[in-house]
Enzyme design. Structure first.
Site, mmCIF file in Angstrom:
data_model
loop_
_atom_site.group_PDB
_atom_site.id
_atom_site.type_symbol
_atom_site.label_atom_id
_atom_site.label_comp_id
_atom_site.label_asym_id
_atom_site.label_seq_id
_atom_site.Cartn_x
_atom_site.Cartn_y
_atom_site.Cartn_z
ATOM 1 N N ASP A 285 44.023 42.745 44.627
ATOM 2 C CA ASP A 285 43.859 41.376 44.140
ATOM 3 C C ASP A 285 44.794 41.119 42.948
ATOM 4 O O ASP A 285 44.354 40.871 41.851
ATOM 5 C CB ASP A 285 42.400 41.102 43.745
ATOM 6 C CG ASP A 285 41.921 41.964 42.588
ATOM 7 O OD1 ASP A 285 42.488 43.058 42.367
ATOM 8 O OD2 ASP A 285 40.973 41.556 41.882
ATOM 9 N N PHE B 22 33.903 44.716 36.816
ATOM 10 C CA PHE B 22 34.279 43.419 37.371
ATOM 11 C C PHE B 22 34.408 43.413 38.894
ATOM 12 O O PHE B 22 33.905 42.499 39.560
ATOM 13 C CB PHE B 22 35.600 42.946 36.744
ATOM 14 C CG PHE B 22 36.099 41.657 37.339
ATOM 15 C CD1 PHE B 22 35.547 40.444 36.971
ATOM 16 C CD2 PHE B 22 37.116 41.658 38.295
ATOM 17 C CE1 PHE B 22 35.990 39.244 37.528
ATOM 18 C CE2 PHE B 22 37.568 40.479 38.856
ATOM 19 C CZ PHE B 22 37.007 39.269 38.472
ATOM 20 N N ASN B 23 35.105 44.393 39.493
ATOM 21 C CA ASN B 23 35.320 44.363 40.944
ATOM 22 C C ASN B 23 34.004 44.371 41.711
ATOM 23 O O ASN B 23 33.853 43.650 42.709
ATOM 24 C CB ASN B 23 36.165 45.567 41.395
ATOM 25 C CG ASN B 23 37.629 45.404 41.062
ATOM 26 O OD1 ASN B 23 38.107 44.303 40.791
ATOM 27 N ND2 ASN B 23 38.356 46.511 41.087
ATOM 28 N N THR C 270 41.756 48.136 45.337
ATOM 29 C CA THR C 270 41.797 47.981 43.883
ATOM 30 C C THR C 270 41.231 46.644 43.432
ATOM 31 O O THR C 270 41.409 46.256 42.270
ATOM 32 C CB THR C 270 43.230 48.145 43.346
ATOM 33 O OG1 THR C 270 44.078 47.133 43.924
ATOM 34 C CG2 THR C 270 43.778 49.521 43.678
ATOM 35 N N HIS D 120 43.513 51.225 35.233
ATOM 36 C CA HIS D 120 42.455 51.198 36.243
ATOM 37 C C HIS D 120 42.991 51.408 37.659
ATOM 38 O O HIS D 120 42.668 52.394 38.329
ATOM 39 C CB HIS D 120 41.729 49.844 36.209
ATOM 40 C CG HIS D 120 41.057 49.502 34.932
ATOM 41 N ND1 HIS D 120 40.018 50.237 34.404
ATOM 42 C CD2 HIS D 120 41.257 48.468 34.070
ATOM 43 C CE1 HIS D 120 39.609 49.673 33.283
ATOM 44 N NE2 HIS D 120 40.341 48.601 33.061
ATOM 45 N N ASP D 121 43.762 50.442 38.149
ATOM 46 C CA ASP D 121 44.160 50.446 39.560
ATOM 47 C C ASP D 121 45.179 51.529 39.897
ATOM 48 O O ASP D 121 45.074 52.161 40.959
ATOM 49 C CB ASP D 121 44.680 49.069 39.956
ATOM 50 C CG ASP D 121 43.591 48.003 39.908
ATOM 51 O OD1 ASP D 121 42.402 48.376 39.813
ATOM 52 O OD2 ASP D 121 43.916 46.807 39.964
ATOM 53 N N ASP E 47 47.137 45.777 39.409
ATOM 54 C CA ASP E 47 47.376 45.893 40.847
ATOM 55 C C ASP E 47 48.874 45.934 41.130
ATOM 56 O O ASP E 47 49.344 46.665 42.013
ATOM 57 C CB ASP E 47 46.778 44.700 41.594
ATOM 58 C CG ASP E 47 45.310 44.506 41.310
ATOM 59 O OD1 ASP E 47 44.484 44.934 42.129
ATOM 60 O OD2 ASP E 47 44.980 43.913 40.267
ATOM 61 N N ASN F 271 40.704 38.972 40.882
ATOM 62 C CA ASN F 271 41.247 38.549 39.599
ATOM 63 C C ASN F 271 41.553 37.058 39.585
ATOM 64 O O ASN F 271 41.437 36.403 38.543
ATOM 65 C CB ASN F 271 42.519 39.338 39.278
ATOM 66 C CG ASN F 271 42.236 40.765 38.893
ATOM 67 O OD1 ASN F 271 41.279 41.048 38.179
ATOM 68 N ND2 ASN F 271 43.057 41.685 39.361
#
Length: 329
Positions: free
Chosen positions: A12, A170-171, A128, A243-244, A17, A41
Site C-alpha cells: 500500500d 495500523f495495518n 506490507t 517496517h516494510d 513500501d 496508507n
C-alpha cells in the site's frame, strides 16, 4: 547459481513500501511475478497509482504487472489513511509520473490466486499493507492457503503497544476482519510486527550513506528523509523504523528477527481493542482458553511471530542493498 524464488509483493505505497520494493529488487533473491496494490496508507486508487509510478521509477513496469486492490476493507468499520506520515499523495513530496504499461484486467486477489496455481508449493507472498487482498483470495478459494509456500506480512504487535491505538498496529487495525480470515486459514505465516520493526532503525548516518551512493538511491534518500521528519514531528528522535523492508528481508532470512511459534488471534468485535493481535505461544507455560472448544481449535493454527531483533544487522543490510537496484533519479 541460485534460481530466484517466485514472489508477489502486496503493498500500500507508502514511503516504506516504496523502499521495500527497491530493497526486494536489490537482494537478487526473488523473481517478482506481480506487484499488487491494496488500500491502506491511502485509499486503493491512490496506492494503485503509486504502485504503477514506483514500478516505472524502478524500471520493472515492462516486466512486472501492477494490479489494483480491493476498493474498501472487509470491515464495516471506519477507514483512516496514514497521510500524516506518508504525505498527501503517499510518497512524501514526490510526484512520480505514471507508468505507460497497460492496466491488467485482473484484480490483486485474482492475480494472487492465479500465481498460487502456477507456482504451487513455490510461491512466497509478502504483504506490507492491510491483508484485504489476501483475505479475498482465501474467501474465494481456501486452497490458496496450502498452495502458498511462505506468507510473510508486516503487521501486528505481539508483546508491545500498538502504533495506531494503544493495542493495535495500523495495518491490522485498518482491516482486522481480513487479518483474522488470513490468520485462521492455515496459511504458513510469519508475522513481522512492531516488536521487531521498532528494533531496526534508519538513522541519519544511513541517510547520509544513501545520499552518497549516487543517483540510483536519490529517490529512496528523499523518501526516507521525509519519513524521518514525519516521525520527528510525532515525537520521534530523528530516526524511523524500517517496517516494510524488514518484512521483505524476513522472506529470505529469518535471522534478521528473533521469532517464536504460536497462534495469533485478531480482535474484530470491540472498538476499544479493534485490531489487537493476541499472541499465544505454542510453548506457553500454561494452557489458555481450555473452557472454549472453539478457541482451543483456533490456537492450533500457528505460525511464526517476530518478537525482536535477530543476530543479523538489518539496518546495515538495507542500506547496502538498495544501491544494487538503481532507481530513476
Amino acid at each position: 547459481m541460485t534460481v530466484p524464488t517466485p514472489i508477489v509483493l502486496d503493498s500500500d505505497p507508502g514511503i516504506d513500501d516504496a523502499v521495500a520494493l527497491q530493497y526486494l529488487l536489490g537482494t537478487g533473491l526473488w523473481d517478482l511475478k506481480a506487484y499488487t496494490s491494496v488500500g491502506g496508507n491511502l485509499p486503493a486508487d491512490a496506492t494503485y497509482r503509486n504502485a504503477r509510478a514506483l514500478a516505472r521509477a524502478l524500471r520493472i513496469d515492462t516486466d512486472v504487472p501492477v494490479h489494483r486492490g480491493a476498493g474498501r476493507p472487509l470491515s464495516r468499520l471506519p477507514y483512516r489513511e496514514a497521510s500524516a506520515f506518508h504525505g498527501r499523495a503517499g510518497l512524501g513530496e514526490e510526484s512520480l509520473p505514471d507508468s505507460t504499461a497497460p492496466h491488467p484486467s485482473e484484480s490483486s486477489a485474482q492475480a494472487l490466486l492465479r500465481l498460487s496455481r502456477e507456482h504451487e508449493g513455490e510461491l512466497t507472498v509478502c504483504a506490507t499493507g492491510p491483508l484485504t487482498n489476501v483475505a479475498i483470495a482465501l474467501l474465494e478459494d481456501p486452497g490458496f492457503a496450502r498452495r502458498v509456500a511462505k506468507f510473510v506480512f508486516m503487521g501486528g504487535a505481539a508483546q508491545v503497544p500498538g502504533n495506531f491505538t494503544p493495542v493495535a498496529e495500523f495495518n491490522i487495525w485498518s482491516d482486522p476482519d481480513a487479518a483474522e480470515v488470513v490468520l485462521s486459514s492455515g496459511i504458513p505465516f510469519t508475522m513481522v510486527d512492531l516488536d521487531a520493526s521498532h528494533q531496526w532503525l534508519f538513522r541519519p548516518a544511513d541517510l547520509a550513506a544513501l545520499e552518497a551512493a549516487g543517483p540510483g538511491t536519490a529517490l529512496a534518500a528523499r523518501l526516507m528523509r521525509t519519513y524521518m521528519r514525519a516521525y520527528t514531528r510525532h515525537g520521534g528522535d530523528g530516526t524511523c523504523p524500517l517496517h516494510d523492508p524488514l518484512a521483505v528481508a524476513v522472506c529470505g532470512d529469518e535471522s534478521f528477527v528473533t521469532a517464536a511459534e504460536g497462534a495469533v488471534i485478531v480482535e474484530c468485535a470491540s472498538e476499544l481493542t479493534r485490531g489487537q493481535t493476541v499472541f499465544v505461544p505454542t510453548e506457553a507455560p500454561r494452557i489458555y482458553y481450555s473452557e472454549s472448544p472453539s478457541l482451543t481449535a483456533r490456537l492450533r493454527l500457528t505460525g511464526r511471530v517476530a518478537l525482536g531483533a535477530g543476530p543479523r544487522d538489518f539496518s546495515e543490510h538495507f542500506v547496502t542493498t538498495l544501491p544494487r537496484w538503481p532507481a530513476r533519479p
